[in-house]
Motif scaffolding. Sequence first.
Motif, PDB file in Angstrom:
ATOM      1  N   GLN A  34       0.660  -1.121   0.079  1.00  0.00           N
ATOM      2  CA  GLN A  34       0.102   0.150   0.264  1.00  0.00           C
ATOM      3  C   GLN A  34       0.652   1.265  -0.032  1.00  0.00           C
ATOM      4  OE1 GLN A  34      -2.316  -1.069   3.793  1.00  0.00           O
ATOM      5  NE2 GLN A  34      -4.099  -1.445   2.449  1.00  0.00           N
ATOM      6  N   ILE A  35       2.209   1.074   0.440  1.00  0.00           N
ATOM      7  CA  ILE A  35       3.137   2.291   0.446  1.00  0.00           C
ATOM      8  C   ILE A  35       4.508   1.659  -0.212  1.00  0.00           C
ATOM      9  CG2 ILE A  35       3.872   1.941   2.853  1.00  0.00           C
ATOM     10  CD1 ILE A  35       3.621   4.771   3.221  1.00  0.00           C
ATOM     11  N   PRO A  36       4.984   2.872  -1.078  1.00  0.00           N
ATOM     12  CA  PRO A  36       6.171   2.319  -1.733  1.00  0.00           C
ATOM     13  C   PRO A  36       7.408   2.037  -0.589  1.00  0.00           C
ATOM     14  CG  PRO A  36       5.263   4.001  -2.881  1.00  0.00           C
ATOM     15  CD  PRO A  36       4.500   3.911  -1.662  1.00  0.00           C
ATOM     16  N   VAL A  37       8.366   1.088  -0.786  1.00  0.00           N
ATOM     17  CA  VAL A  37       9.260   0.963   0.285  1.00  0.00           C
ATOM     18  C   VAL A  37      10.451   0.393  -0.631  1.00  0.00           C
ATOM     19  CG1 VAL A  37       8.979  -1.566   0.538  1.00  0.00           C
ATOM     20  CG2 VAL A  37       9.912  -0.209   2.338  1.00  0.00           C
ATOM     21  N   CYS A  38      11.622   0.952  -0.220  1.00  0.00           N
ATOM     22  CA  CYS A  38      13.062   0.411  -0.658  1.00  0.00           C
ATOM     23  C   CYS A  38      13.552  -0.201   0.134  1.00  0.00           C
ATOM     24  CB  CYS A  38      13.923   1.721  -0.952  1.00  0.00           C
ATOM     25  SG  CYS A  38      15.591   1.192  -1.407  1.00  0.00           S
ATOM     26  N   LYS A  39      13.902  -1.738  -0.141  1.00  0.00           N
ATOM     27  CA  LYS A  39      14.406  -2.703   0.611  1.00  0.00           C
ATOM     28  C   LYS A  39      15.972  -2.526   0.314  1.00  0.00           C
ATOM     29  CE  LYS A  39      12.592  -5.607   2.435  1.00  0.00           C
ATOM     30  NZ  LYS A  39      11.863  -6.076   3.601  1.00  0.00           N
ATOM     31  N   ILE A  40      16.484  -2.427   1.331  1.00  0.00           N
ATOM     32  CA  ILE A  40      18.102  -2.563   1.451  1.00  0.00           C
ATOM     33  C   ILE A  40      18.454  -3.745   2.313  1.00  0.00           C
ATOM     34  CG2 ILE A  40      20.225  -1.247   2.005  1.00  0.00           C
ATOM     35  CD1 ILE A  40      18.693   1.315   1.265  1.00  0.00           C
ATOM     36  N   GLY A  41      18.910  -4.782   1.780  1.00  0.00           N
ATOM     37  CA  GLY A  41      18.985  -6.057   2.608  1.00  0.00           C
ATOM     38  C   GLY A  41      17.749  -6.468   3.431  1.00  0.00           C
ATOM     39  N   ARG A  42      17.793  -6.468   4.556  1.00  0.00           N
ATOM     40  CA  ARG A  42      16.283  -6.713   5.198  1.00  0.00           C
ATOM     41  C   ARG A  42      15.768  -5.657   5.955  1.00  0.00           C
ATOM     42  NH1 ARG A  42      17.906 -10.927  10.009  1.00  0.00           N
ATOM     43  NH2 ARG A  42      15.569 -10.411  10.170  1.00  0.00           N
ATOM     44  N   LEU A  43      16.207  -4.245   5.643  1.00  0.00           N
ATOM     45  CA  LEU A  43      15.883  -2.836   6.055  1.00  0.00           C
ATOM     46  C   LEU A  43      14.967  -2.338   5.048  1.00  0.00           C
ATOM     47  CD1 LEU A  43      19.294  -1.386   7.228  1.00  0.00           C
ATOM     48  CD2 LEU A  43      17.599  -2.471   8.662  1.00  0.00           C
ATOM     49  N   ASN A  44      13.776  -1.739   5.780  1.00  0.00           N
ATOM     50  CA  ASN A  44      12.960  -0.851   5.099  1.00  0.00           C
ATOM     51  C   ASN A  44      13.314   0.633   5.081  1.00  0.00           C
ATOM     52  OD1 ASN A  44      11.132  -3.226   3.921  1.00  0.00           O
ATOM     53  ND2 ASN A  44      10.357  -3.007   6.212  1.00  0.00           N
ATOM     54  N   ARG A  45      13.330   1.101   3.948  1.00  0.00           N
ATOM     55  CA  ARG A  45      13.554   2.550   3.672  1.00  0.00           C
ATOM     56  C   ARG A  45      12.757   3.457   3.140  1.00  0.00           C
ATOM     57  NH1 ARG A  45      15.917   1.804   7.877  1.00  0.00           N
ATOM     58  NH2 ARG A  45      18.108   1.852   8.088  1.00  0.00           N
ATOM     59  N   PHE A  46      12.246   4.477   2.964  1.00  0.00           N
ATOM     60  CA  PHE A  46      11.412   5.265   2.668  1.00  0.00           C
ATOM     61  C   PHE A  46      11.721   6.627   2.112  1.00  0.00           C
ATOM     62  CE2 PHE A  46       9.700   2.494   5.731  1.00  0.00           C
ATOM     63  CZ  PHE A  46       8.632   2.022   5.262  1.00  0.00           C
ATOM     64  N   ARG A  47      11.240   6.953   0.995  1.00  0.00           N
ATOM     65  CA  ARG A  47      11.549   8.364   0.531  1.00  0.00           C
ATOM     66  C   ARG A  47      10.531   9.226   0.767  1.00  0.00           C
ATOM     67  NH1 ARG A  47      12.269   7.851  -5.910  1.00  0.00           N
ATOM     68  NH2 ARG A  47      10.030   7.608  -5.826  1.00  0.00           N
ATOM     69  N   MET A  48      11.140  10.675   1.285  1.00  0.00           N
ATOM     70  CA  MET A  48      10.086  11.580   1.729  1.00  0.00           C
ATOM     71  C   MET A  48       8.906  11.734   0.653  1.00  0.00           C
ATOM     72  SD  MET A  48       8.799  13.371   4.144  1.00  0.00           S
ATOM     73  CE  MET A  48      10.027  13.686   5.597  1.00  0.00           C
ATOM     74  N   GLU A  49       9.479  11.857  -0.588  1.00  0.00           N
ATOM     75  CA  GLU A  49       8.503  12.005  -1.709  1.00  0.00           C
ATOM     76  C   GLU A  49       7.366  11.210  -1.827  1.00  0.00           C
ATOM     77  OE1 GLU A  49      12.101  11.392  -3.272  1.00  0.00           O
ATOM     78  OE2 GLU A  49      12.084  13.002  -1.725  1.00  0.00           O
ATOM     79  N   ASP A  50       7.586   9.865  -1.786  1.00  0.00           N
ATOM     80  CA  ASP A  50       6.846   8.858  -1.680  1.00  0.00           C
ATOM     81  C   ASP A  50       5.580   8.833  -0.605  1.00  0.00           C
ATOM     82  OD1 ASP A  50       7.902   7.651  -3.963  1.00  0.00           O
ATOM     83  OD2 ASP A  50       9.246   6.396  -2.771  1.00  0.00           O
ATOM     84  N   LEU A  51       6.198   9.300   0.534  1.00  0.00           N
ATOM     85  CA  LEU A  51       5.049   9.695   1.710  1.00  0.00           C
ATOM     86  C   LEU A  51       4.238  10.497   1.442  1.00  0.00           C
ATOM     87  CD1 LEU A  51       7.826   8.815   4.835  1.00  0.00           C
ATOM     88  CD2 LEU A  51       6.216   7.242   3.428  1.00  0.00           C
ATOM     89  N   GLN A  52       4.931  11.585   1.106  1.00  0.00           N
ATOM     90  CA  GLN A  52       4.044  12.949   0.515  1.00  0.00           C
ATOM     91  C   GLN A  52       2.810  12.554  -0.581  1.00  0.00           C
ATOM     92  OE1 GLN A  52       7.332  15.452  -0.421  1.00  0.00           O
ATOM     93  NE2 GLN A  52       7.284  16.412   1.766  1.00  0.00           N
TER      94      GLN A  52
END
Length: 62
Positions: A34-52
């Motif tokens: 439901q929300i874009p996420v960038c997977k770096i290994g096992r970590l979830n990271r989010f771009r502020m632009e995507d959250l906006q």
Amino acid sequence: MSEETVKLLLSMDEACRVLSLKKSTLYQMVMRRQIPVCKIGRLNRFRMEDLQVFIKENMIHG
């Protein structure tokens, strides 16, 4: 360059603060895609632009 300018990706905790959500709720949204996420290994990271964009798309106008 300021630290804010360099920071391109937000952690799970930072994204939770931006969206005012519990971590478990954000995890569920990620799992349901439901929300874009960038997977770096096992970590979830989010771009502020995507959250906006997510916030803008989920606004309800009366």
